[in-house]
Design a protein around this motif. Structure first.
Motif, PDB file in Angstrom:
ATOM      1  N   GLY A   1       0.793  -1.225   0.000  1.00 40.49           N
ATOM      2  CA  GLY A   1       0.000   0.000   0.000  1.00 40.49           C
ATOM      3  C   GLY A   1       0.822   1.269   0.000  1.00 40.49           C
ATOM      4  O   GLY A   1       0.350   2.303   0.480  1.00 40.49           O
ATOM      5  N   LEU A   2       2.037   1.221  -0.560  1.00 37.67           N
ATOM      6  CA  LEU A   2       2.927   2.378  -0.539  1.00 37.67           C
ATOM      7  C   LEU A   2       3.004   3.066  -1.896  1.00 37.67           C
ATOM      8  O   LEU A   2       2.529   4.179  -2.061  1.00 37.67           O
ATOM      9  CB  LEU A   2       4.310   1.958  -0.044  1.00 37.67           C
ATOM     10  N   ILE A   3       3.639   2.441  -2.869  1.00 38.16           N
ATOM     11  CA  ILE A   3       3.725   3.027  -4.204  1.00 38.16           C
ATOM     12  C   ILE A   3       3.478   1.944  -5.249  1.00 38.16           C
ATOM     13  O   ILE A   3       3.717   0.760  -5.012  1.00 38.16           O
ATOM     14  CB  ILE A   3       5.087   3.696  -4.477  1.00 38.16           C
ATOM     15  N   ARG A   4       3.002   2.369  -6.407  1.00 39.12           N
ATOM     16  CA  ARG A   4       2.776   1.461  -7.526  1.00 39.12           C
ATOM     17  C   ARG A   4       3.556   1.941  -8.743  1.00 39.12           C
ATOM     18  O   ARG A   4       3.833   3.123  -8.895  1.00 39.12           O
ATOM     19  CB  ARG A   4       1.293   1.419  -7.907  1.00 39.12           C
ATOM     20  N   GLY A   5       3.863   1.007  -9.607  1.00 36.49           N
ATOM     21  CA  GLY A   5       4.374   1.325 -10.924  1.00 36.49           C
ATOM     22  C   GLY A   5       3.285   1.019 -11.930  1.00 36.49           C
ATOM     23  O   GLY A   5       3.006  -0.158 -12.206  1.00 36.49           O
ATOM     24  N   LEU A   6       2.613   2.040 -12.447  1.00 34.35           N
ATOM     25  CA  LEU A   6       1.509   1.829 -13.380  1.00 34.35           C
ATOM     26  C   LEU A   6       2.057   1.459 -14.752  1.00 34.35           C
ATOM     27  O   LEU A   6       2.965   2.114 -15.268  1.00 34.35           O
ATOM     28  CB  LEU A   6       0.646   3.082 -13.486  1.00 34.35           C
ATOM     29  N   PRO A   7       1.500   0.431 -15.404  1.00 35.94           N
ATOM     30  CA  PRO A   7       1.993   0.034 -16.724  1.00 35.94           C
ATOM     31  C   PRO A   7       1.418   0.922 -17.825  1.00 35.94           C
ATOM     32  O   PRO A   7       0.373   1.549 -17.660  1.00 35.94           O
ATOM     33  CB  PRO A   7       1.479  -1.398 -16.859  1.00 35.94           C
ATOM     34  N   LYS A   8       2.105   0.943 -18.940  1.00 34.75           N
ATOM     35  CA  LYS A   8       1.626   1.680 -20.111  1.00 34.75           C
ATOM     36  C   LYS A   8       0.490   0.906 -20.768  1.00 34.75           C
ATOM     37  O   LYS A   8       0.551  -0.321 -20.916  1.00 34.75           O
ATOM     38  CB  LYS A   8       2.771   1.872 -21.104  1.00 34.75           C
ATOM     39  N   TYR A   9      -0.553   1.620 -21.175  1.00 33.56           N
ATOM     40  CA  TYR A   9      -1.652   0.978 -21.886  1.00 33.56           C
ATOM     41  C   TYR A   9      -1.223   0.737 -23.330  1.00 33.56           C
ATOM     42  O   TYR A   9      -0.773   1.651 -24.018  1.00 33.56           O
ATOM     43  CB  TYR A   9      -2.909   1.844 -21.865  1.00 33.56           C
ATOM     44  N   ALA A  10      -1.341  -0.516 -23.761  1.00 31.63           N
ATOM     45  CA  ALA A  10      -0.904  -0.850 -25.109  1.00 31.63           C
ATOM     46  C   ALA A  10      -1.892  -1.743 -25.842  1.00 31.63           C
ATOM     47  O   ALA A  10      -1.669  -2.073 -26.993  1.00 31.63           O
ATOM     48  CB  ALA A  10       0.465  -1.527 -25.057  1.00 31.63           C
ATOM     49  N   GLY A  11      -2.968  -2.148 -25.160  1.00 32.05           N
ATOM     50  CA  GLY A  11      -3.914  -3.046 -25.805  1.00 32.05           C
ATOM     51  C   GLY A  11      -3.468  -4.491 -25.771  1.00 32.05           C
ATOM     52  O   GLY A  11      -4.278  -5.404 -25.759  1.00 32.05           O
TER      53      GLY A  11
END
Length: 417
Positions: free
Chosen positions: A276-286
Motif C-alpha cells: 500500500g505504498l507506491i505502484r508502478g503503473l503500466p503503459k496501456y498498449a492493448g
C-alpha cells in the motif's frame, strides 16, 4: 479518527455478521487505514458475551469476553507463545461460547499473520465448524498484506470473503476530519495522522517513523525474502520523489546504488505496491505482453508518503507550481487506484509526444483521463491521439477547464467509467 465516523465498510461487516456463517471474513488493507478500529466499532453493537477479540500481539492471556475469561492469569499464561496451539485454545473457547448462545458468537483474530502456518490451522478449525453447522463467525485481520495474501491463497481458497479497506479518500477525510482540498493534497488520507496536521514537524515525524518505517520493516522485510533491503528503501524514496512521472527501469538503475537488474526492481516495486505504498503503473498498449515490458509510471498510494519526504512544508508545496502539479496528478492516480474495483486496471499512455495521464479499464470499458493543474491549452492532443489509436472511449479532463478536482475526488473510479 473522528470517534463518530464510520466507513461504509462497517455496514458490510454488520450485514455479514447477521448472516449464517458461510465464509471466513478477511478484513484486508494497508497499515494504519483503520481495520482494527472499524471492527471494534462494529463489535460495540454486540453484547460483550457475544464476541471474542483476540489480538495476537497483545500481552493479555485470555482475550475472551468477561463471561468466559480466566480470572487472575498467571505469569505462565501471560507469556504463553502465540502459536498454533494457542490459536486452537482460543478457538475452542469461542466454540464453547457459540454453543452456549442461541444467536452464536463472533471470533476476531487480529494480526493473525504473526502465528506460524496460521492458514493451515484456521483451515482445519473452520472446516470442522462447518461440518458441525456451528454459529461461529470468524473475522481475520492482519497488518501484512503480503503474508495475508500468501496464507489465503495457499490454504483458504473458497473459504473466505474479503472486506477491503483502502487508504482514506478525500471525501472521507473531509467528513471525518474537516479537511479541505489543499489539506488532502499535502497530508493525504491517514486517519491516525490527521490530529497532528497543526504541527507539521510532528506530523512528518509520525508519518516517517510510525507509518512508513513499520510498513517497510514489518510488512515487507520481515515477511518476505528481500536480498537488498537498502535498495528497496531507495526505490521507495525514488518512487515518492518521482510520483506522477514515467521512469524507465534503466533510469532508475542510474539513480540507485547496487541496483542489480530490472527484474529485481520490478519485483521490489510490486512488494511496495502490495504493502500500500507506491505502484508502478503500466503503459496501456492493448496487448498485455507489451504492458509488462513498458516503463512504469510511479504513483504514491497516499499523498502523505509524497509530502513527508519532500522537504516542503504545506505552504511551500502549494507555492511551487511545478511540484503542486505533480501533487494533483499523484492525488488523481492514488484516488483511481484506491477506489477502483478489483476487476479494474489502471494505466498511463504515451506515444511520442502524445500522452494521457491515466487510462482506466474494466473489460471493454475504457476511460482516458487528462489532469491539468495550470493553464489549459486549446487542444488536448493526448486525448485526441488516444482516441485515434484505440477508438471511441470516455474522455475526461480534470482540473482547470474540466471537472473540478474536488468533484472528481468525491466519486469512486467506477463512477468515471
Amino acid at each position: 479518527m473522528a470517534s463518530s465516523y464510520q466507513r461504509s465498510e462497517s455496514t458490510t461487516l454488520h450485514e455479514r455478521l447477521r448472516e449464517t456463517p458461510r465464509f471466513l471474513i478477511i478484513v484486508a488493507g494497508p497499515r494504519q487505514v483503520g481495520k482494527t478500529t472499524m471492527v471494534r466499532g462494529v463489535l460495540a453493537s454486540h453484547a460483550p458475551e457475544r464476541y471474542t477479540f483476540a489480538a495476537i500481539d497483545s500481552p493479555e492471556a485470555a482475550p475472551l469476553a468477561d463471561t468466559y475469561r480466566i480470572t487472575a492469569p498467571t505469569r505462565q499464561q501471560l507469556t504463553k507463545p502465540r502459536d498454533g496451539a494457542w490459536l486452537v485454545d482460543v478457538w475452542q473457547r469461542a466454540r464453547a461460547a457459540a454453543r452456549a448462545q442461541a444467536d452464536g458468537h463472533v471470533l476476531v483474530l487480529d494480526e493473525i499473520q504473526k502465528i506460524p502456518r496460521w492458514s493451515d490451522t484456521v483451515k482445519g478449525l473452520w472446516d470442522a465448524d462447518r461440518a458441525e453447522g456451528l454459529m461461529l463467525h470468524v473475522v481475520l485481520l492482519g497488518s501484512s498484506p503480503l503474508l495475508m495474501q500468501q496464507g489465503m491463497s495457499e490454504s483458504l481458497t473458497g473459504r473466505f470473503e474479503t472486506i477491503h479497506l483502502t487508504h482514506w479518500s478525500f471525501r472521507e477525510m473531509v467528513d471525518a476530519f474537516d479537511f479541505d482540498l489543499e489539506d488532502y493534497l499535502y497530508f493525504g488520507g491517514y486517519p491516525g495522522s490527521a490530529p497532528l496536521v497543526g504541527d507539521e514537524t510532528r506530523w512528518r515525524n509520525y508519518v516517517n517513523t510510525g507509518l512508513i518505517e513499520p510498513s517497510i520493516e514489518k510488512d515487507i522485510l520481515m515477511m518476505t525474502r528481500v536480498d537488498k533491503p537498502a535498495l528497496l528503501r531507495q526505490l521507495f524514496n525514488l518512487g515518492c520523489r518521482y510520483s506522477g512521472q514515467e521512469l524507465s527501469y534503466t533510469k532508475m538503475m542510474g539513480q540507485l546504488q547496487d541496483a542489480g537488474n530490472t527484474v529485481t526492481l520490478a519485483h521490489y516495486l510490486d512488494l511496495l505496491g502490495n504493502a500500500g505504498l507506491i505502484r508502478g503503473l503500466p503503459k496501456y498498449a492493448g496487448q498485455h505482453h507489451r504492458r509488462r515490458a513498458s516503463s512504469p509510471k510511479l504513483a504514491v498510494l497516499n499523498m502523505a508518503l509524497m509530502s513527508a519526504g519532500s522537504g516542503y512544508n504545506k505552504a511551500e508545496a502549494q507555492a511551487d507550481r511545478s511540484y503542486r502539479g505533480r501533487m494533483v496528478e499523484s492525488a488523481v492516480g492514488a484516488h483511481l487506484h484506491n477506489t477502483a474495483l478489483p476487476e479494474c486496471r489502471l494505466h498511463y499512455w504515451r506515444d511520442g509526444n502524445d500522452e494521457v495521464d491515466f487510462v482506466l479499464e474494466r473489460g471493454t470499458r475504457l476511460t482516458a483521463i487528462e489532469v491539468k493543474s495550470g493553464a489549459v491549452p486549446g487542444e488536448h492532443r493526448g486525448l485526441k491521439a488516444f482516441r485515434n489509436s484505440f477508438g471511441d472511449c470516455r474522455q475526461l479532463l480534470i482540473g482547470d477547464g474540466g471537472i473540478p478536482l474536488a468533484e472528481f475526488l468525491s466519486y469512486p473510479a467506477e463512477h468515471w467509467l
